[in-house]
Design a protein around this motif. Structure first.
Motif, PDB file in Angstrom:
ATOM      1  N   ALA A 179       1.095  -1.166  -0.134  1.00  0.00           N
ATOM      2  CA  ALA A 179       0.095  -0.339   0.024  1.00  0.00           C
ATOM      3  C   ALA A 179       0.901   1.009  -0.003  1.00  0.00           C
ATOM      4  CB  ALA A 179      -0.967   0.268   1.223  1.00  0.00           C
ATOM      5  N   LEU A 180       1.971   1.516   0.581  1.00  0.00           N
ATOM      6  CA  LEU A 180       2.633   2.445   0.965  1.00  0.00           C
ATOM      7  C   LEU A 180       3.529   2.820  -0.708  1.00  0.00           C
ATOM      8  CD1 LEU A 180       3.826   2.089   4.457  1.00  0.00           C
ATOM      9  CD2 LEU A 180       1.701   3.441   3.972  1.00  0.00           C
ATOM     10  N   ARG A 181       3.848   1.413  -0.950  1.00  0.00           N
ATOM     11  CA  ARG A 181       4.515   1.645  -1.950  1.00  0.00           C
ATOM     12  C   ARG A 181       3.910   2.160  -3.648  1.00  0.00           C
ATOM     13  NH1 ARG A 181       5.308  -2.952  -2.482  1.00  0.00           N
ATOM     14  NH2 ARG A 181       4.202  -3.699  -3.963  1.00  0.00           N
ATOM     15  N   ALA A 182       2.988   1.584  -3.324  1.00  0.00           N
ATOM     16  CA  ALA A 182       1.207   2.384  -4.491  1.00  0.00           C
ATOM     17  C   ALA A 182       1.054   3.717  -4.331  1.00  0.00           C
ATOM     18  CB  ALA A 182      -0.184   1.456  -4.290  1.00  0.00           C
ATOM     19  N   LEU A 183       1.176   3.682  -2.797  1.00  0.00           N
ATOM     20  CA  LEU A 183       0.538   5.470  -2.262  1.00  0.00           C
ATOM     21  C   LEU A 183       2.274   6.322  -3.299  1.00  0.00           C
ATOM     22  CD1 LEU A 183      -1.119   5.428   0.496  1.00  0.00           C
ATOM     23  CD2 LEU A 183      -1.878   5.557  -1.770  1.00  0.00           C
ATOM     24  N   ASP A 184       3.575   6.140  -2.941  1.00  0.00           N
ATOM     25  CA  ASP A 184       4.911   6.273  -2.970  1.00  0.00           C
ATOM     26  C   ASP A 184       4.940   7.455  -4.686  1.00  0.00           C
ATOM     27  OD1 ASP A 184       7.308   7.737  -3.358  1.00  0.00           O
ATOM     28  OD2 ASP A 184       8.050   6.453  -4.297  1.00  0.00           O
ATOM     29  N   GLU A 185       3.744   5.694  -5.198  1.00  0.00           N
ATOM     30  CA  GLU A 185       4.154   5.924  -7.149  1.00  0.00           C
ATOM     31  C   GLU A 185       3.379   6.840  -7.688  1.00  0.00           C
ATOM     32  OE1 GLU A 185       3.524   1.541  -8.137  1.00  0.00           O
ATOM     33  OE2 GLU A 185       5.666   1.294  -7.207  1.00  0.00           O
ATOM     34  N   LEU A 186       2.023   6.536  -6.790  1.00  0.00           N
ATOM     35  CA  LEU A 186       1.051   8.078  -7.050  1.00  0.00           C
ATOM     36  C   LEU A 186       1.408   9.417  -6.741  1.00  0.00           C
ATOM     37  CD1 LEU A 186      -1.958   4.998  -6.587  1.00  0.00           C
ATOM     38  CD2 LEU A 186      -1.303   5.856  -8.292  1.00  0.00           C
ATOM     39  N   GLY A 187       2.116   9.862  -6.003  1.00  0.00           N
ATOM     40  CA  GLY A 187       2.568  11.176  -5.884  1.00  0.00           C
ATOM     41  C   GLY A 187       2.023  11.287  -4.598  1.00  0.00           C
ATOM     42  N   VAL A 188       1.696  10.465  -4.044  1.00  0.00           N
ATOM     43  CA  VAL A 188       0.591  10.520  -2.105  1.00  0.00           C
ATOM     44  C   VAL A 188       1.841  11.413  -1.506  1.00  0.00           C
ATOM     45  CG1 VAL A 188      -0.670  10.063  -0.604  1.00  0.00           C
ATOM     46  CG2 VAL A 188      -1.145   9.494  -2.985  1.00  0.00           C
ATOM     47  N   ASP A 189       2.226  11.916  -0.746  1.00  0.00           N
ATOM     48  CA  ASP A 189       3.210  12.555  -0.190  1.00  0.00           C
ATOM     49  C   ASP A 189       2.297  12.401   1.609  1.00  0.00           C
ATOM     50  OD1 ASP A 189       4.310  14.162  -2.241  1.00  0.00           O
ATOM     51  OD2 ASP A 189       3.464  15.882  -1.854  1.00  0.00           O
ATOM     52  N   ARG A 190       3.015  11.908   2.224  1.00  0.00           N
ATOM     53  CA  ARG A 190       3.495  11.616   3.827  1.00  0.00           C
ATOM     54  C   ARG A 190       1.541  11.220   4.036  1.00  0.00           C
ATOM     55  NH1 ARG A 190       4.792  17.456   4.646  1.00  0.00           N
ATOM     56  NH2 ARG A 190       3.286  17.641   3.439  1.00  0.00           N
ATOM     57  N   PRO A 191       1.570   9.900   3.442  1.00  0.00           N
ATOM     58  CA  PRO A 191       0.130   9.274   3.998  1.00  0.00           C
ATOM     59  C   PRO A 191       0.502   9.044   5.696  1.00  0.00           C
ATOM     60  CG  PRO A 191       1.744   7.662   2.841  1.00  0.00           C
ATOM     61  CD  PRO A 191       1.996   8.973   2.295  1.00  0.00           C
ATOM     62  N   THR A 192      -0.371   8.770   5.762  1.00  0.00           N
ATOM     63  CA  THR A 192      -0.686   8.304   7.357  1.00  0.00           C
ATOM     64  C   THR A 192      -1.135   6.973   7.537  1.00  0.00           C
ATOM     65  OG1 THR A 192      -2.245  10.199   7.576  1.00  0.00           O
ATOM     66  CG2 THR A 192      -2.104   8.902   9.573  1.00  0.00           C
ATOM     67  N   LEU A 193      -0.445   5.939   8.859  1.00  0.00           N
ATOM     68  CA  LEU A 193      -0.553   5.114   8.701  1.00  0.00           C
ATOM     69  C   LEU A 193      -0.752   4.929  10.367  1.00  0.00           C
ATOM     70  CD1 LEU A 193      -0.131   2.087   8.161  1.00  0.00           C
ATOM     71  CD2 LEU A 193       2.358   2.127   8.985  1.00  0.00           C
ATOM     72  N   LEU A 194      -1.725   4.461  10.509  1.00  0.00           N
ATOM     73  CA  LEU A 194      -2.577   4.318  11.770  1.00  0.00           C
ATOM     74  C   LEU A 194      -2.427   2.408  11.978  1.00  0.00           C
ATOM     75  CD1 LEU A 194      -4.117   5.295  14.530  1.00  0.00           C
ATOM     76  CD2 LEU A 194      -6.349   5.090  12.943  1.00  0.00           C
ATOM     77  N   ARG A 195      -2.244   1.917  12.925  1.00  0.00           N
ATOM     78  CA  ARG A 195      -2.272   0.143  13.353  1.00  0.00           C
ATOM     79  C   ARG A 195      -3.267  -0.095  14.317  1.00  0.00           C
ATOM     80  NH1 ARG A 195       2.214  -2.391  10.449  1.00  0.00           N
ATOM     81  NH2 ARG A 195       0.506  -4.245  11.058  1.00  0.00           N
TER      82      ARG A 195
END
Length: 170
Positions: free
Chosen positions: A38-54
């Motif tokens: 998921a984080l790799r996809a967001l990076d590839e799509l140009g989404v800056d600083r996604p929030t990760l919540l566990r």
């Protein structure tokens, strides 16, 4: 394999989208693969600083996704894994999580990428987790779908008197 027939999703104009990933903690190896995808996809799509919540488990995903949607995120990616056991627990958890995440998206108008694996065996989950040797990368797919939908919804925004549905019908 369930991935046969999957569309190639093109994402246009994801710049500035606020995206959160909420992920369960059960089955750490599978979850690490889903989160990485998921984080790799967001990076590839140009989404800056996604929030990760566990959160502890998949059953907690809907309430966390709801809180994130209410905070103004443009998309939420929900990641989890439920593996069938010898009791009906699997059915109840899968149904509750699915219905809960659908409700978040509908109630808040926020796309929720569905990256919850519902598998009969751990091997099936590992094969979908985006790990080396996995046949599928469901974390990547869920993030891409959520961002693509958020971008599509943003493209519908316009002046208050504009009705995209009416314009499409002619």
């Amino acid at each position: 394999m369930s991935g046969k027939g999957a569309p190639r999703v093109a994402v246009e104009d994801s710049e500035g989208l606020r995206v959160a990933v909420v992920a369960a903690q059960w089955h750490q190896t599978v979850m690490d693969g889903l989160v990485d995808g998921a984080l790799r996809a967001l990076d590839e799509l140009g989404v800056d600083r996604p929030t990760l919540l566990r959160v502890p488990g998949s059953f907690e995903l809907p309430v966390a996704a709801r809180a994130l949607a209410a905070k103004g995120y443009d998309a939420v990616v929900a990641l989890g894994v439920v593996i069938r056991g010898g009791t009906p627990h699997f059915d109840y958890v899968c149904q509750g999580v699915t219905q809960g995440l659908i409700q978040v998206g509908v109630d808040h108008g926020v796309p929720v990428g569905f990256g919850v694996l519902t598998c009969d065996t751990e091997d099936q989950a590992l094969d979908r987790a985006g790990l080396p040797g996995s046949a599928e990368d469901k974390g990547h797919e869920a993030a891409t779908a959520a961002v693509a939908t958020a971008a599509t919804l943003r493209s519908l925004a316009g002046p208050r008197d504009r009705n995209p549905a009416r314009e499409a019908v002619g």
